[in-house]
Design a protein around this motif. Structure first.
Motif, mmCIF file in Angstrom:
data_model
loop_
_atom_site.group_PDB
_atom_site.id
_atom_site.type_symbol
_atom_site.label_atom_id
_atom_site.label_comp_id
_atom_site.label_asym_id
_atom_site.label_seq_id
_atom_site.Cartn_x
_atom_site.Cartn_y
_atom_site.Cartn_z
ATOM 1 N N PRO A 3 0.767 -1.117 0.461
ATOM 2 C CA PRO A 3 0.339 -0.389 0.157
ATOM 3 C C PRO A 3 0.802 1.454 -0.098
ATOM 4 N N PHE A 4 0.146 2.134 -0.668
ATOM 5 C CA PHE A 4 1.047 3.348 -0.958
ATOM 6 C C PHE A 4 0.222 4.429 -1.574
ATOM 7 N N ASP A 5 -0.428 5.749 -0.257
ATOM 8 C CA ASP A 5 -0.358 7.159 -0.635
ATOM 9 C C ASP A 5 0.191 7.865 -0.628
ATOM 10 N N LEU A 6 0.208 8.443 -1.960
ATOM 11 C CA LEU A 6 1.025 9.672 -2.188
ATOM 12 C C LEU A 6 0.849 10.794 -1.940
ATOM 13 N N THR A 7 -0.862 11.462 -1.640
ATOM 14 C CA THR A 7 -1.247 12.600 -1.542
ATOM 15 C C THR A 7 -0.975 12.151 0.048
ATOM 16 N N ALA A 8 -1.225 11.059 1.112
ATOM 17 C CA ALA A 8 -0.759 11.120 2.444
ATOM 18 C C ALA A 8 0.534 11.535 2.976
ATOM 19 N N SER A 9 1.645 10.847 1.394
ATOM 20 C CA SER A 9 3.213 11.612 1.330
ATOM 21 C C SER A 9 2.845 13.071 1.910
ATOM 22 N N ALA A 10 1.891 13.749 0.214
ATOM 23 C CA ALA A 10 2.220 15.136 0.294
ATOM 24 C C ALA A 10 1.940 15.751 2.254
ATOM 25 N N ARG A 11 0.476 15.157 2.906
ATOM 26 C CA ARG A 11 0.491 15.878 3.976
ATOM 27 C C ARG A 11 1.544 15.825 4.701
ATOM 28 N N VAL A 17 18.294 19.108 -9.219
ATOM 29 C CA VAL A 17 17.449 18.223 -9.925
ATOM 30 C C VAL A 17 16.018 18.546 -9.114
ATOM 31 N N GLY A 18 14.905 18.700 -10.247
ATOM 32 C CA GLY A 18 13.591 18.345 -9.983
ATOM 33 C C GLY A 18 12.727 17.227 -9.873
ATOM 34 N N VAL A 19 11.974 16.494 -8.648
ATOM 35 C CA VAL A 19 11.567 15.641 -9.321
ATOM 36 C C VAL A 19 9.215 15.828 -8.907
ATOM 37 N N LEU A 20 8.576 15.834 -10.368
ATOM 38 C CA LEU A 20 7.606 15.515 -9.635
ATOM 39 C C LEU A 20 6.839 13.731 -9.691
ATOM 40 N N VAL A 21 6.478 13.408 -8.621
ATOM 41 C CA VAL A 21 6.054 12.147 -8.303
ATOM 42 C C VAL A 21 3.998 12.573 -8.201
ATOM 43 N N LYS A 22 4.080 11.793 -9.298
ATOM 44 C CA LYS A 22 2.085 11.602 -9.622
ATOM 45 C C LYS A 22 1.403 10.108 -9.020
ATOM 46 N N GLN A 23 0.549 10.402 -8.511
ATOM 47 C CA GLN A 23 0.088 9.327 -8.535
ATOM 48 C C GLN A 23 -1.592 9.295 -8.256
ATOM 49 N N ALA A 24 -2.690 8.888 -9.337
ATOM 50 C CA ALA A 24 -4.455 9.373 -9.034
ATOM 51 C C ALA A 24 -4.330 9.121 -8.392
ATOM 52 N N GLY A 25 -4.561 7.679 -7.125
ATOM 53 C CA GLY A 25 -5.097 7.110 -6.291
ATOM 54 C C GLY A 25 -4.353 6.331 -5.498
ATOM 55 N N PRO A 26 -5.160 6.229 -4.466
ATOM 56 C CA PRO A 26 -4.241 5.870 -3.176
ATOM 57 C C PRO A 26 -3.694 4.233 -4.122
ATOM 58 N N ASN A 27 -2.936 3.160 -3.235
ATOM 59 C CA ASN A 27 -2.264 2.373 -3.757
ATOM 60 C C ASN A 27 -2.058 1.818 -5.268
ATOM 61 N N GLY A 28 -2.798 3.553 -6.681
ATOM 62 C CA GLY A 28 -2.934 3.390 -7.991
ATOM 63 C C GLY A 28 -0.911 3.200 -8.250
ATOM 64 N N PRO A 29 -0.874 3.057 -9.707
ATOM 65 C CA PRO A 29 0.321 3.517 -9.947
ATOM 66 C C PRO A 29 1.242 4.504 -9.758
ATOM 67 N N VAL A 30 2.100 4.866 -10.005
ATOM 68 C CA VAL A 30 3.333 5.650 -9.824
ATOM 69 C C VAL A 30 3.871 6.489 -10.905
ATOM 70 N N ARG A 31 4.275 7.271 -10.960
ATOM 71 C CA ARG A 31 5.218 7.514 -12.285
ATOM 72 C C ARG A 31 6.177 9.212 -12.206
ATOM 73 N N ASP A 40 4.274 24.849 -1.466
ATOM 74 C CA ASP A 40 4.253 24.095 -2.363
ATOM 75 C C ASP A 40 4.745 23.513 -3.308
ATOM 76 N N ALA A 41 5.066 22.175 -2.449
ATOM 77 C CA ALA A 41 5.219 21.032 -2.856
ATOM 78 C C ALA A 41 4.188 20.418 -3.973
ATOM 79 N N ALA A 42 3.173 20.602 -2.779
ATOM 80 C CA ALA A 42 2.127 19.724 -3.785
ATOM 81 C C ALA A 42 1.245 20.731 -3.782
ATOM 82 N N ALA A 43 0.970 20.666 -5.541
ATOM 83 C CA ALA A 43 0.297 21.689 -6.363
ATOM 84 C C ALA A 43 -0.910 21.277 -6.046
ATOM 85 N N SER A 44 -1.361 19.811 -6.422
ATOM 86 C CA SER A 44 -2.682 19.323 -5.736
ATOM 87 C C SER A 44 -2.524 17.803 -5.343
ATOM 88 N N PRO A 45 -4.303 16.943 -5.257
ATOM 89 C CA PRO A 45 -4.100 16.272 -4.214
ATOM 90 C C PRO A 45 -3.427 14.877 -6.018
#
Length: 301
Positions: A17-25, A58-72, A37-42
């Protein structure tokens, strides 16, 4: 500002399990790295940091559509830094660890199970590197954490590079060579300046390599870190567990964690606390972070 035209998109494997939005919070409330300003949107998180061993920004943008979904992730940086930046970002978000067995810890220990239910998908979010963690430890000696966090952010703005990370400009902490080159590190005492320069020298020499620190026994890694000027018991644990993101260490010097554990376990001594934590293996750091998150919510420190 550093504008990096080269962008590389990568798919990030996630085990458990992994939730990027929880990590951002979590990151927004983590004083050493707090940044609105690290999290532009959920489902999005932006990071900017100097990456070893080149120490270029370096800069890294991490994206996940929803909890436990694929991460890019989109890595903004020199092509030769992409692999190292991606590895660092995975480490920062604890995505370099197989988390499929984490639920079993909660099944064995109902206290941990309650924490996992309270914070589903939350994994520890680490400093960008052991180098930055060690610098924060030096800056924070004998001052409040929020004061240290402010100094660290101001050093990034004054001595570091500002990186455009997918349309959002973020400050990047100064690389070791910059700290070594200034006559005196601003905003800190002469003693702290000398210690920061020593940390920078150690980082350039490879003594703060995250993979190396995690590859050796915890006790040996802590002993090695304590040879650095200004790094004691508490600081060495911070560098290893929250800088190198070691997933399985119990913080012997973290008194607030111990207080929170005593509130829910019938234990008193440090040895008894360590024995309880042995039941959390191989995720002692992960469980410790969940305890600290709850304490922050309930008590505020």
């Amino acid at each position: 500002m550093t504008t990096i035209d080269q962008v590389t998109w990568l798919d990030v494997p996630v085990q458990g399990p992994f939730d990027l939005t929880a990590s951002a919070r979590f990151l927004e409330g983590f004083a050493p790295a707090a940044r609105a300003d690290a999290a532009a949107s959920p489902g999005e998180l932006r990071l900017a940091f100097p990456v070893a061993p080149s120490w270029r920004p370096v800069g890294v943008l991490v994206k996940q559509a929803g909890p436990n979904g694929p991460v890019r992730m989109a890595v903004h940086g020199d092509p030769s830094d992409v692999d190292n930046a991606a590895a660092a970002a995975r480490r920062i978000l604890s995505l370099d660890v197989d988390g499929t067995g984490f639920a079993a810890v909660g099944a064995r220990d109902p206290v941990v199970g309650d924490l996992q239910a309270r914070y589903p998908g939350l994994r520890p979010v680490a400093f960008h590197s052991p180098y930055e963690a060690a610098c924060f430890a030096i800056i924070g000696h004998r001052i409040r954490m929020n004061q240290a966090a402010t100094i660290k952010r101001n050093l990034a703005r004054e001595l570091g590079s500002s990186v455009d990370v997918h349309g959002v400009v973020l400050p990047s902490f100064p690389p070791p060579a910059v700290l070594r080159a200034v006559p005196m590190v601003p905003m800190v005492s002469e003693v702290k300046s000398d210690r920061l320069k020593a940390i920078a020298e150690a980082a350039e020499a490879g003594r703060l390599d995250a993979a190396e620190l995690r590859s050796i026994p915890v006790a040996e890694a802590l002993t090695r870190l304590r040879t650095l000027p200004g790094i004691g018991e508490f600081s060495s644990e911070l560098v290893l567990l929250r800088g190198a993101a070691h997933p399985d260490g119990f913080p012997d010097a973290e008194t607030r964690l111990h207080e929170e554990m005593r509130r829910v376990y019938p234990v008193a001594t440090k040895a008894e606390l360590s024995e309880v934590a042995d039941g959390w293996r191989p995720f002692r750091t992960w469980v410790s972070v969940l305890f600290r998150v709850r304490r922050e919510e309930l008590v505020g420190n």
